[in-house]
Design an enzyme around this catalytic site. Structure first.
Site, PDB file in Angstrom:
ATOM      1  N   LYS A  79       1.201  -1.363   0.389  1.00 12.33           N
ATOM      2  CA  LYS A  79       0.336   0.010   0.072  1.00 12.33           C
ATOM      3  C   LYS A  79       0.910   1.371  -0.021  1.00 12.33           C
ATOM      4  O   LYS A  79       1.069   2.394  -0.175  1.00 12.33           O
ATOM      5  CB  LYS A  79      -0.779  -0.055   1.298  1.00 12.33           C
ATOM      6  CG  LYS A  79      -2.013  -0.809   1.275  1.00 12.33           C
ATOM      7  CD  LYS A  79      -2.513  -0.628   2.489  1.00 12.33           C
ATOM      8  CE  LYS A  79      -4.030  -1.969   2.556  1.00 12.33           C
ATOM      9  NZ  LYS A  79      -4.303  -2.044   4.168  1.00 12.33           N
TER      10      LYS A  79
ATOM     11  N   LYS B  16      -7.418 -10.894  -7.023  1.00 11.46           N
ATOM     12  CA  LYS B  16      -7.961 -10.989  -6.601  1.00 11.46           C
ATOM     13  C   LYS B  16      -9.733 -10.420  -6.468  1.00 11.46           C
ATOM     14  O   LYS B  16      -9.209  -9.642  -6.570  1.00 11.46           O
ATOM     15  CB  LYS B  16      -7.632 -11.056  -4.650  1.00 11.46           C
ATOM     16  CG  LYS B  16      -8.213 -11.170  -3.451  1.00 11.46           C
ATOM     17  CD  LYS B  16      -7.448 -10.542  -2.564  1.00 11.46           C
ATOM     18  CE  LYS B  16      -8.550 -10.536  -1.051  1.00 11.46           C
ATOM     19  NZ  LYS B  16      -7.815 -10.200   0.494  1.00 11.46           N
TER      20      LYS B  16
ATOM     21  N   LYS C 266     -13.758  -4.715  -5.279  1.00  9.67           N
ATOM     22  CA  LYS C 266     -15.353  -4.558  -5.184  1.00  9.67           C
ATOM     23  C   LYS C 266     -14.598  -3.161  -6.244  1.00  9.67           C
ATOM     24  O   LYS C 266     -15.458  -3.525  -7.424  1.00  9.67           O
ATOM     25  CB  LYS C 266     -15.637  -3.637  -4.301  1.00  9.67           C
ATOM     26  CG  LYS C 266     -16.431  -3.001  -4.151  1.00  9.67           C
ATOM     27  CD  LYS C 266     -17.437  -2.993  -3.404  1.00  9.67           C
ATOM     28  CE  LYS C 266     -18.748  -1.547  -3.643  1.00  9.67           C
ATOM     29  NZ  LYS C 266     -20.126  -1.605  -2.811  1.00  9.67           N
TER      30      LYS C 266
END
Ligand code: TRP
Length: 332
Positions: free
Chosen positions: A110, A190, A193
Site C-alpha cells: 500500500k 483477487k 470491489k
C-alpha cells in the site's frame, strides 16, 4: 473460546468476501462466542470518501445481517463506536517494534502506491491487534493475507505480557477460511470491489448473469468445440463453492468432452449463485426497509462490546501503573 474478526466498511458484500470470510463467520457462530466488527477506523488509513463512509458502514451491516450474522448469538458493532479500540492501539504502539511494522507485506504494497505515507497505514496492524486483544479473543477467522498481521498481534501480546501482566492477553490464532483465495471474474487478481471483478451478494439474477457471462475461463479453449481444462478455469473454481458435488463432477466431465460450452457452464453457475443469494437478498430488502432496526442492532452491539472493552482497559491501566480516575482522594 472467543472469536473476533473484522471487515472493512466497503458497502455491499461480494462473492469474494462472502466466500473468503463471512460464510465461515456464519458457521462459527454455532460453536463459539463471536464478535464481529466493521472496521471504519481501518478504512480511513487509505484515501476514502468521507461523504460515503456512513452509508458504506450501514450497508455492510445490512449485508452481514442478511448473510446470517445473528445478533442474538453474536456481537456485531462498528469499531468507531467503541473508543477503547484506539486507546488500546495507542498503548500497543509502545510495545511494537517499528521494524516489524515496516516489514509487513500489506504495508509495503500500500505504501508503494502512495506519494506520502500516513503513519496510520504503518500502524494499521497495531489497531488490528487492539481490535482482537481488547476482547481477549483466541481465534481470528481470516484469509491467508491476514496471517502476517496475526503473527504481529501475537508478538504484541507477548511483549505486553512480558512487561505488564504475565498471560493477561492470549496469543490469538488465525482460523483460515476453507475457501482459500478467491480469484476474480477476470481470472487474474483477487476478487475485490475496487477491481470490479466480482458479484455483489445482493445482485439479482439478471445482474449476476451479466457479470458471469463475460468471465474469463480456460484461455486455451478458443472455440466451442475445443475441450476445456477445468483445473485452470476460475468459473469451475466457483462451481466448487456454489454447486452441489454431482453438478461439479458433471461440469468437469462436460467441459473436458466439449459437450458443454463455457456459456452452458456459466448458466448453471448463475442459477446456483442466484439460489444461494436469494434468501440473503430477501433479508437485506427487509432490513433496508427498516433501517432503525439495523441501527438498534449496532447500538446494542456497541454497548455489549464497550462493556467488555472497559473491563480489559481498566485491567490494562492498572497493570501499567496509571493514576486511577476514580474518586479516591489520594493516589494509591
Ligand atoms: N485487516 C483486516 C482485513 O483487511 C480487517 C481487520 C481489522 C480485522 N481488524 C481485524 C480482521 C481484526 C480480523 C481481526 O481483512
Amino acid at each position: 473460546m472467543r472469536v473476533f474478526s473484522g471487515i472493512q466498511p466497503s458497502g455491499e458484500l461480494h462473492v469474494g468476501n462472502y466466500l473468503g470470510a463471512v460464510r465461515n463467520w456464519v458457521a462459527l457462530q454455532d460453536q463459539y462466542q463471536c464478535i464481529f466488527c466493521i472496521v471504519d477506523y481501518h478504512a480511513i488509513t487509505q484515501e476514502y470518501e468521507a461523504t460515503a463512509l456512513a452509508e458504506r458502514t450501514f450497508d455492510m451491516a445490512v449485508s452481514l445481517l442478511a448473510a446470517g450474522i445473528d445478533p442474538q448469538r453474536s456481537v456485531l458493532f462498528v469499531q468507531s463506536h467503541v473508543a477503547e479500540h484506539t486507546e488500546l492501539a495507542w498503548v500497543f504502539t509502545t510495545v511494537t517494534p517499528l521494524g516489524e511494522l515496516e516489514r509487513m507485506t500489506q504495508f509495503k504494497d500500500k505504501a508503494q502506491r502512495q506519494v506520502s505515507v500516513p503513519a496510520g497505514l504503518l500502524n494499521y496492524p497495531v489497531l488490528q491487534a487492539a481490535d482482537v486483544l481488547l476482547y481477549r479473543a483466541q481465534r481470528v477467522p481470516v484469509g491467508e493475507d491476514q496471517v502476517q498481521h496475526i503473527e504481529l498481534m501475537r508478538g504484541v501480546a507477548r511483549k505486553w505480557n512480558a512487561r505488564y501482566g504475565d498471560g493477561f492477553f492470549p496469543e490469538p490464532e488465525p482460523v483460515l477460511t476453507p475457501a482459500g483465495r478467491i480469484v476474480g471474474l477476470d481470472g487474474q487478481a483477487k476478487m475485490s470491489k475496487s477491481l470490479g471483478n466480482t458479484i455483489g451478494i445482493l445482485e439479482g439474477p439478471e445482474q449476476i448473469w451479466e457479470r458471469l457471462r463475460p468471465a474469463v475461463t480456460d484461455p486455451a479453449r478458443v472455440t466451442r468445440k475445443d475441450p476445456g481444462n477445468p483445473e485452470v478455469c476460475n468459473v469451475y473454481a466457483l462451481h466448487q463453492h456454489f454447486s452441489p458435488s454431482a453438478t461439479v463432477e458433471e461440469v468437469a466431465a462436460k467441459c473436458r468432452a466439449a459437450a458443454w460450452g463455457c456459456l452452458d457452464c456459466k448458466r448453471v453457475l448463475a442459477a446456483n449463485i442466484t439460489r444461494e443469494f436469494a434468501p440473503i437478498r430477501e433479508r437485506a430488502a427487509a432490513l433496508q426497509a427498516a433501517p432503525e432496526q439495523v441501527r438498534e442492532i449496532l447500538h446494542d452491539g456497541a454497548q455489549r462490546a464497550r462493556s467488555l472493552a472497559a473491563e480489559t482497559m481498566s485491567e490494562v491501566r492498572e497493570r501499567m501503573g496509571f493514576l486511577s480516575a476514580e474518586g479516591a482522594a489520594r493516589p494509591r
